[in-house]
Design an enzyme around this catalytic site. Structure first.
Site: not given
Length: 834
Positions: A171, A208-210, A230
């Site tokens: 994460d 890394e959520w883009g 998310d």
């Protein structure tokens, strides 16, 4: 030694290889050399030749993870047959360790949650023929405040390898990053190298959520990478994530997968139609399939969706191609995915709120030319044939997926027939009679005979055809349109109601009987109830927005759902309102019962605009209030609109420059209906528990040895003129207050507070203590707030988990706590119940 991860050749290396082997390279523009990347002497097997499949506990359980859950989930994956269709990873998410490393610097599994340790759980999972995954973070702390791996990559990777871990989700919270792509590459490559050094094959999931466009660099680093923030268990989130991930097909392939996040199927926030879309589009996008529901209590319907072999076969196809977007217009999308056996998977996706006919000419797909095509619906198993257009009536939020190949003899397969329909908003009573329009189209080879169309509505409704509803013959690619009147009886509650349209017909030389049915969801509206209400709590009839969805109680941050901040205009912060981007329109039904709307308006501080925008309130078709041009950075403008007698309310924003779209906010809009006075309370009622107007209100720190300070501040506030500034330790702490007398929150359903992060983001959470023993009840799902961002943290009481034998008695609240962690300053205000 561990086999190195297979990585695709860069453009320059690929061209060099073609030249060496004598393959001609066509002339073209000069190519820039790619950044240097690690290379392998040979091409070893990839760790993820197809998208990983398995389970992750976070979506259903959050921090409530333990050994029993993981073991019992592994049992169900095997016993329910999910392992047989490809689900193999059982992944543990955040909150599995102690909050401090051991004396040797290693991560320590929480001995209460995992009495056998992670290695013991791995042994159990492996004995089932499955694999175990673990969670780490490329920061100083995980999102929930447990030890992160930044600077500890080698020891953590070796620890996980020693335990027998097969998969790592890595994460991005508390990352201490400067925000540059180079820093993201550096942090995630450090863990890649550490995993390689262990010699154990561990699938590496970059989470890394883009944020740094990992699809442009992560193929040389990880096996899969998150492309979005998310996911949440609601339609708006699912729709937004599909829109972000679908265009990235060029970056995926065997061993390297775009990851639009885990599955929410079965968690209850969406319909089965939406959950089927979830799995369908993940399969078409060659996405990892990680179950995120409690499999121990999953319904047969949930297991049937998750276990659909035909859909999974599309996701797991060995060719490893993500479906390409063929068309994407007005909320209707078509994807085309080649399959290893020569078939094509064609998805017809309808993201709109009503039934729609979605079509694609065969010539626009990768199918080879043929006289007819065989279509197999992977959800129903039904087989039909089409001549030149693949088409279907697709329900609202639904997806039809066909497996398609050329067909030699179409006379033995029934024709593909699409049934489409539209209906306007319906109001109960004869005065609200609406019009239903249906269209039946024959896409098959050969004419339909004796076509008959029927429309069936809920009991008590009347549906009457006003044009022809039958035809003796309907040729290939011909259509029969029919109009109908629909009357909804008085007293019908507002809501969504099905109307079923069926086309019956004969087909083929033997005149075989067949039928095609589509279900349209009609919307019945009624006027708001008496009282003054926050407009953001009333569901609009329709909305349109220049970028992404209209946001509730936050600004419109961009194209995704829930991507804004607390509405801020000229430095004034609001936790109620509607965030839009001009041009926009939001429509509400009033039924002549409402008197006024009062709202502040302005351009949000988060995205300054060089040109002004205008806010206009319409009562029916009459403009009753307008801001005139509003400029960025100006103080909010208050509008008061007279709505007396109006049936419809429209909120419209327009920009003065079509190339510059301002973030236009309707701040704290309040609607007064049914004789409500200006001094009546605004509904829904909120009860402020702590507003910090008189100081820190005796807030304390639950774990004082872990650190943290608090001070009253005027820097950030959404209630009154003050809030609370909190300096948090890196691993976080609980801030709150034990109460001298029990607090009775009977009638409340949730807790909320407003937060703004500074240079480092923070997680947010709630806990309460109840009863004479001050039992601790805590929510397990952490809300993340990005650096320099703000939001409202909300937790339903039903989401709080109490110790065994403890009931969450709302009449006996003895303490209220909020959790924060950043290693920096965080501002909070307005802790409340509603």
């Amino acid at each position: 030694m561990r086999a190195a991860r297979s990585r695709p050749l860069g453009i320059v290396a690929l061209l060099s290889s073609l030249l060496i082997t004598g393959v001609a390279v066509p002339p073209g523009p000069a190519l820039a050399a790619p950044a240097p990347a690690a290379t392998a002497a040979t091409a070893p097997p990839t760790l993820a030749p197809t998208p990983p499949m398995g389970f992750n506990n976070w979506n259903a359980f959050g921090c409530d993870v333990n050994e029993t859950l993981i073991k019992e989930t592994a049992d169900v994956i095997v016993s329910a047959g999910l392992a047989d269709v490809g689900y193999e990873y059982v992944n543990i998410d955040d909150c599995w360790s102690l909050r401090e490393r051991g004396p040797d610097g290693r991560l320590v599994p929480d001995p209460v949650k995992f009495p056998s340790g992670i290695s013991g759980v791995a042994d159990y999972v492996h004995a089932k023929g499955l694999k175990l995954g673990i969670y780490g973070d490329a920061g100083t702390a995980t999102c929930a405040g447990y030890p992160g791996s930044l600077g500890h990559e080698e020891i953590d990777a070796q620890t996980w390898a020693d335990w027998g871990v097969d998969y790592l989700k890595y994460d991005n919270c508390n990352n201490q990053s400067d925000g540059s792509q180079a820093d993201f590459v550096r942090r995630y490559t450090a863990m890649r190298n550490a995993l390689d050094a262990t010699g154990r094959p561990i699938v590496y999931s970059i989470c890394e959520w883009g944020q740094s466009q990992p699809w442009t660099w992560a193929a040389d680093v990880g096996d899969l990478w998150r492309t979005t923030g998310d996911i949440s268990d609601n339609w708006a989130s699912l729709r937004s994530i599909i829109a972000q991930n679908a265009p990235l097909a060029a970056y995926a392939g065997p061993g390297n997968w775009n990851d639009p996040d885990m599955l929410e199927i079965g968690n209850g926030g969406m319909t089965d139609t939406e959950y089927r879309t979830h799995l369908s589009m993940w399969a078409m996008m060659a996405a990892p399939l990680l179950i995120g529901t409690d499999l121990r209590t999953a319904s047969p319907e949930t297991l049937a969706i998750l276990g659909n072999r035909d859909v999974i076969a599309i996701d797991q196809d060995r060719l490893g191609v993500q479906g390409a977007v063929v068309s994407d217009e007005a909320g209707l999308m078509v994807l085309d995915k080649p399959l290893a056996n020569g078939d094509r998977a064609i998805a017809l996706y309808n993201s709109t709120d009503t039934l729609a006919t979605v079509s694609v000419p065969v010539r626009d797909t990768g199918l080879r030319r043929a006289g007819a095509y065989r279509l197999q619906d992977v959800w129903t198993g039904e087989v039909s044939q089409a001549k030149s257009t693949i088409s279907a009536g697709v329900p609202a939020h639904g997806t039809v997926v066909y497996r398609v190949r050329p067909l030699a003899d179409p006379t033995v397969v029934p024709p593909a027939v699409s049934v489409g329909a539209t209906v306007g908003t319906l109001v109960p009573g004869t005065a609200g009679t609406g019009t239903l329009s249906t269209t039946v189209t024959n896409r098959g080879v050969g004419a339909l005979r004796d076509l008959r169309v029927t429309a069936r509505a809920p009991e008590g409704w009347t549906v009457t055809a006003t044009s022809s509803d039958s035809r003796r013959s309907l040729a290939t690619n011909a259509s029969l349109p029919t109009t109908w009147t629909v009357t909804v009886p008085d007293g019908t509650a507002a809501g969504r109601y099905p109307i079923t349209v069926t086309a019956g017909y004969d087909w083929g030389p033997r005149h075989r009987a067949a039928s095609t049915t589509s279900q349209l969801v009609s919307v019945v509206v009624t006027a708001p109830g008496d009282g003054r209400r926050h407009l953001s709590t009333i569901v609009p009839v329709s909305s349109s927005n220049d970028e992404g969805p209209v946001e509730t109680d936050q600004s419109n941050g961009g194209g995704s759902d829930n991507d804004g901040n607390l509405i801020t205009i000229g430095g004034q912060v609001y936790n109620r309102g509607l965030g839009t981007t001009a041009p926009s329109e939001i429509v509400y039904y009033l039924g002549g019962r409402c008197a006024s709307l009062v709202t502040d308006v302005g351009i949000d501080d988060e995205a300054t605009s060089p040109v002004p925008a205008t806010f206009t309130v319409y009562a029916d078709d009459t403009a009753v209030a307008s801001s005139g041009p509003v400029v960025s950075g100006a103080a909010p403008v208050t509008l008061t609109a007279d709505l007396t007698g109006a049936d419809w309310l429209r909120l419209v924003t327009t920009g003065n420059d079509p190339t510059t779209n301002a973030h236009t906010d309707w701040a704290a809009p309040t609607l007064a209906c049914g004789g409500a006075g200006p001094d009546d309370p605004v509904l829904p009622a909120e009860r402020t528990l702590f507003s910090f107007e008189s100081g820190t209100e005796d807030f304390t720190i639950a774990n004082p040895d872990s650190g943290g300070t608090m001070a009253r501040t005027t820097t950030f506030h959404t209630d009154g003129g003050h809030g609370l500034t909190v300096a948090t330790p890196v691993n976080g702490n609980w801030f709150g207050r034990a109460l001298a007398e029990p607090l009775d929150l009977t009638g409340s359903t949730r807790l909320r507070y407003d937060v703004r992060a500074e240079e480092v983001g923070t997680v947010g959470e709630f806990a309460v203590q109840v009863g004479p023993d001050f039992a601790w009840c805590q929510g397990g799902r952490w809300t993340w707030t990005n650096p320099n961002s703000s939001r409202t943290v909300t937790r339903e009481f039903s989401e709080l988990s109490c110790p065994a034998g403890v009931t969450l008695d709302l009449t006996q609240i003895r303490a209220v706590w909020v959790f924060l962690n950043s290693g920096g300053q965080i501002h909070i205000d307005n802790i409340r119940a509603d």
